[in-house]
Scaffold this active site. Structure first.
Site, PDB file in Angstrom:
ATOM      1  N   HIS A 206       0.990  -1.226   0.084  1.00 53.65           N
ATOM      2  CA  HIS A 206      -0.117  -0.443   0.086  1.00 53.65           C
ATOM      3  C   HIS A 206       0.903   1.692   0.067  1.00 53.65           C
ATOM      4  O   HIS A 206       0.158   2.124  -0.078  1.00 53.65           O
ATOM      5  CB  HIS A 206      -0.824  -0.002   1.213  1.00 53.65           C
TER       6      HIS A 206
HETATM    7  C1  UD1 Z   1      -2.587   6.579   5.317  1.00 49.00           C
HETATM    8  C2  UD1 Z   1      -0.925   7.049   5.854  1.00 49.00           C
HETATM    9  C3  UD1 Z   1      -0.107   5.534   5.622  1.00 49.00           C
HETATM   10  C4  UD1 Z   1      -0.179   4.179   6.094  1.00 49.00           C
HETATM   11  C5  UD1 Z   1      -1.475   3.716   6.292  1.00 49.00           C
HETATM   12  C6  UD1 Z   1      -2.274   2.660   6.827  1.00 49.00           C
HETATM   13  C7  UD1 Z   1      -0.344   8.774   5.336  1.00 49.00           C
HETATM   14  C8  UD1 Z   1       0.080  10.111   4.656  1.00 49.00           C
HETATM   15  N1  UD1 Z   1      -0.418   7.592   4.845  1.00 49.00           N
HETATM   16  O1  UD1 Z   1      -2.083   5.788   4.332  1.00 49.00           O
HETATM   17  O2  UD1 Z   1       1.013   6.078   6.504  1.00 49.00           O
HETATM   18  O3  UD1 Z   1       1.194   3.309   5.986  1.00 49.00           O
HETATM   19  O4  UD1 Z   1      -2.654   4.566   5.145  1.00 49.00           O
HETATM   20  O5  UD1 Z   1      -2.925   1.689   6.189  1.00 49.00           O
HETATM   21  O6  UD1 Z   1      -1.722   9.466   6.311  1.00 49.00           O
HETATM   22  N2  UD1 Z   1      -9.455   4.598   1.091  1.00 49.00           N
HETATM   23  C9  UD1 Z   1     -10.657   3.734   1.002  1.00 49.00           C
HETATM   24  N3  UD1 Z   1     -11.035   4.392   1.755  1.00 49.00           N
HETATM   25  C10 UD1 Z   1     -10.437   3.983   3.049  1.00 49.00           C
HETATM   26  C11 UD1 Z   1      -9.265   4.586   3.188  1.00 49.00           C
HETATM   27  C12 UD1 Z   1      -9.044   5.095   2.185  1.00 49.00           C
HETATM   28  O7  UD1 Z   1     -10.578   4.234  -0.443  1.00 49.00           O
HETATM   29  O8  UD1 Z   1     -11.574   3.966   4.101  1.00 49.00           O
HETATM   30  C13 UD1 Z   1      -8.653   4.978  -0.516  1.00 49.00           C
HETATM   31  C14 UD1 Z   1      -8.847   6.328  -0.967  1.00 49.00           C
HETATM   32  O9  UD1 Z   1      -8.952   6.411  -2.892  1.00 49.00           O
HETATM   33  C15 UD1 Z   1      -7.854   7.633  -0.742  1.00 49.00           C
HETATM   34  C16 UD1 Z   1      -6.591   6.174  -0.604  1.00 49.00           C
HETATM   35  O10 UD1 Z   1      -7.142   4.849  -0.247  1.00 49.00           O
HETATM   36  O11 UD1 Z   1      -6.815   8.237  -1.026  1.00 49.00           O
HETATM   37  C17 UD1 Z   1      -5.202   5.801   0.075  1.00 49.00           C
HETATM   38  O12 UD1 Z   1      -5.670   7.019   1.965  1.00 49.00           O
HETATM   39  P1  UD1 Z   1      -5.753   7.499   2.851  1.00 49.00           P
HETATM   40  O13 UD1 Z   1      -5.446   7.189   4.214  1.00 49.00           O
HETATM   41  O14 UD1 Z   1      -4.723   9.157   1.994  1.00 49.00           O
HETATM   42  O15 UD1 Z   1      -3.797   6.430   2.538  1.00 49.00           O
HETATM   43  P2  UD1 Z   1      -3.030   5.524   2.696  1.00 49.00           P
HETATM   44  O16 UD1 Z   1      -2.483   4.889   1.420  1.00 49.00           O
HETATM   45  O17 UD1 Z   1      -4.713   4.502   3.543  1.00 49.00           O
HETATM   46  N1  UDP Z   2      -3.877  -4.622   9.113  1.00 49.46           N
HETATM   47  C1  UDP Z   2      -4.907  -5.843   9.154  1.00 49.46           C
HETATM   48  N2  UDP Z   2      -5.839  -6.239   7.622  1.00 49.46           N
HETATM   49  C2  UDP Z   2      -5.363  -6.178   6.830  1.00 49.46           C
HETATM   50  C3  UDP Z   2      -3.936  -5.862   6.423  1.00 49.46           C
HETATM   51  C4  UDP Z   2      -3.597  -4.942   7.893  1.00 49.46           C
HETATM   52  O1  UDP Z   2      -5.657  -6.117   9.534  1.00 49.46           O
HETATM   53  O2  UDP Z   2      -6.201  -6.331   5.926  1.00 49.46           O
HETATM   54  C5  UDP Z   2      -2.953  -4.954  10.129  1.00 49.46           C
HETATM   55  C6  UDP Z   2      -2.123  -5.455  10.274  1.00 49.46           C
HETATM   56  O3  UDP Z   2      -1.838  -6.430  10.725  1.00 49.46           O
HETATM   57  C7  UDP Z   2      -1.208  -4.039  11.131  1.00 49.46           C
HETATM   58  C8  UDP Z   2      -1.499  -3.269  10.643  1.00 49.46           C
HETATM   59  O4  UDP Z   2      -2.629  -3.399   9.570  1.00 49.46           O
HETATM   60  O5  UDP Z   2      -1.350  -4.715  12.483  1.00 49.46           O
HETATM   61  C9  UDP Z   2      -0.655  -2.676   9.495  1.00 49.46           C
HETATM   62  O6  UDP Z   2      -1.304  -1.712   8.768  1.00 49.46           O
HETATM   63  P1  UDP Z   2      -0.592  -1.303   7.272  1.00 49.46           P
HETATM   64  O7  UDP Z   2      -0.367  -2.023   6.319  1.00 49.46           O
HETATM   65  O8  UDP Z   2      -1.824  -0.741   6.602  1.00 49.46           O
HETATM   66  O9  UDP Z   2      -0.093   0.136   7.514  1.00 49.46           O
HETATM   67  P2  UDP Z   2       1.444   0.154   8.039  1.00 49.46           P
HETATM   68  O10 UDP Z   2       1.803  -0.452   9.772  1.00 49.46           O
HETATM   69  O11 UDP Z   2       2.625   0.387   7.431  1.00 49.46           O
HETATM   70  O12 UDP Z   2       1.669   2.224   8.488  1.00 49.46           O
END
Ligand code: UD1
Ligand code: UDP
Length: 363
Positions: A206
């Site tokens: 991601h």
């Molecule tokens: C964010 C964090 C990242 C973290 C990740 C955990 C920032 C800059 N990034 O990244 O550090 O590792 O969360 O998962 O804060 N979207 C949906 N539904 C949701 C959430 C997101 O459709 O419930 C889609 C939207 O198109 C959105 C994109 O995912 O634009 C990215 O979501 P965003 O929260 O901006 O960043 P993440 O990639 O999730």
């Molecule tokens: N995780 C989860 N379901 C998923 C993918 C990840 O519960 O489908 C959990 C994972 O076990 C970990 C956390 O989400 O505890 C990690 O989140 P993510 O990879 O989104 O973000 P990051 O840690 O890179 O910020």
């Protein structure tokens, strides 16, 4: 003592669950929970509140997605209103997301002390949005809870006074210990997906650097598809990655060979991790969970903040181009040499140490 906790993204629900449990069972402490709404899909947010017994947020700001400036700006404005109304003794923020930075900045500008959980991590790659969030949050914080000794050292090198920094270990290790057994009892994900322990690879992707770069994304899909010839590959798809695969026309190539599933809850995820033969990821949390459950891990990045796992030999960095070249042979290149009793992430009591430090600082 009143503490406002700000969360918004999937890993923050898990981290906050580990600390809130202690906070809320400590007499004299009152936690107000703020959910920014950065993550909002049922399987990116609600499922964690239900499974991990996190209380309903006192404030749900409903910010949703957006560009970095727009999303962080909207959060800043809304969190400020909450802080003006609540006037807490502390604002507690987690990790390195836009919700983290907005919470820290809103508090610092109102002269409300900020405590940062997971302080001091650095990738030294300023192109990562998370790196900017971490550095700014650490420098706005009054109390910095470091998960590793390397994080303590990073903060020292940046001139942050030592008395503000406390090594507590990693709250995700607390969560893994607490919920690990529950997952074995409650999750039937392996049966649901028809998987046998040790007979599949678990992958998660991601990071913006991988999803927003067509070449890197193509390399990752190509490596996973090749690997899927030899072993089942399960990929719970983050919504960002689903969108990117669609945009690049790669979704059709992935469906079929790869077992693509929607994001799963934490208990299912623990089970998928524990029983995988190998984990391939670009997630920070998943890299460490691989180690907690002693599953070999390959990280599809050029660098990592969790360097101790690479040093220990448990985690191997593999940029996407290299991964595409390796394909199915990746199963044979990883050779874990780490001593299984290494404990770089503390003793699983980070939550207790955090709560007691907050109490001490407020007396
Ligand atoms: C964010 C964090 C990242 C973290 C990740 C955990 C920032 C800059 N990034 O990244 O550090 O590792 O969360 O998962 O804060 N979207 C949906 N539904 C949701 C959430 C997101 O459709 O419930 C889609 C939207 O198109 C959105 C994109 O995912 O634009 C990215 O979501 P965003 O929260 O901006 O960043 P993440 O990639 O999730
Ligand atoms: N995780 C989860 N379901 C998923 C993918 C990840 O519960 O489908 C959990 C994972 O076990 C970990 C956390 O989400 O505890 C990690 O989140 P993510 O990879 O989104 O973000 P990051 O840690 O890179 O910020």
């Amino acid at each position: 003592m009143k503490i406002v906790t700000v969360v918004g993204a999937r890993p923050q629900f898990i981290k906050a669950a580990a600390v809130s449990r202690i906070l809320r069972s400590t007499p004299g402490l009152n936690e107000i929970l703020v959910h920014t709404g950065q993550h909002y899909d049922e399987n990116m947010s609600d499922v964690f509140f239900e499974e991990l017994n996190i209380p309903r947020p006192d404030y749900h700001l409903g910010i949703g997605s957006g560009s970095h400036g727009a999303q962080t700006g909207r959060m800043l404005e809304a969190i400020e209103q909450v802080l003006l109304a609540e006037r807490p003794n502390w604002v507690l923020v987690y990790g390195d997301t836009n919700s983290t930075l907005a919470g820290a900045l809103a508090a610092a500008k109102l002269h409300i002390p900020v405590a940062h959980v997971e302080a001091g991590l650095r990738s030294f790659n300023r192109k990562m949005p998370e790196e900017i969030n971490r550095v700014l949050t650490d420098h706005a914080a009054d109390l910095l809870f470091a998960p590793t000794e390397a994080a303590v050292e990073n903060l020292r090198r940046e001139g942050i006074p030592g008395e503000r920094v406390i090594f507590v270990g990693d709250v995700m290790y607390d969560a893994a210990l607490y919920f690990g057994t529950r997952a074995e009892q409650r999750s039937d994900v392996l049966a649901r997906l028809g998987l046998k322990a040790q007979n599949y690879v678990l992958a998660t992707i991601h990071r913006a650097e991988n999803t927003d770069n067509a070449d890197r994304l193509r390399d990752i899909v190509s490596g996973l598809v090749d690997l899927a010839h030899d072993i089942a590959v399960v990929l719970p798809l983050h919504p960002r990655t689903r969108g990117a695969l669609q945009r690049e026309g790669l979704l059709d190539k992935a469906i079929g060979p790869i077992c693509l599933i929607d994001p799963v809850g934490y208990l299912d995820m623990i089970m998928l991790e524990k029983h995988a033969r190998l984990i391939i990821t670009d997630s920070g949390g998943v890299q460490k969970e691989a180690f907690f459950y002693r599953v070999p891990c390959i990280t599809l990045r050029n660098e990592t903040e969790w360097t101790e796992l690479v040093t220990l030999g448990w985690n191997q960095l593999c940029p996407p181009a290299q991964f595409a070249a390796l394909g199915r042979t990746v199963l044979h290149v990883h050779n874990c040499s780490a001593a299984v009793d290494s404990q770089p992430y503390g003793s699983g009591n980070a939550g207790v140490l955090i709560v007691s430090a907050l109490q001490k600082q407020t007396q």
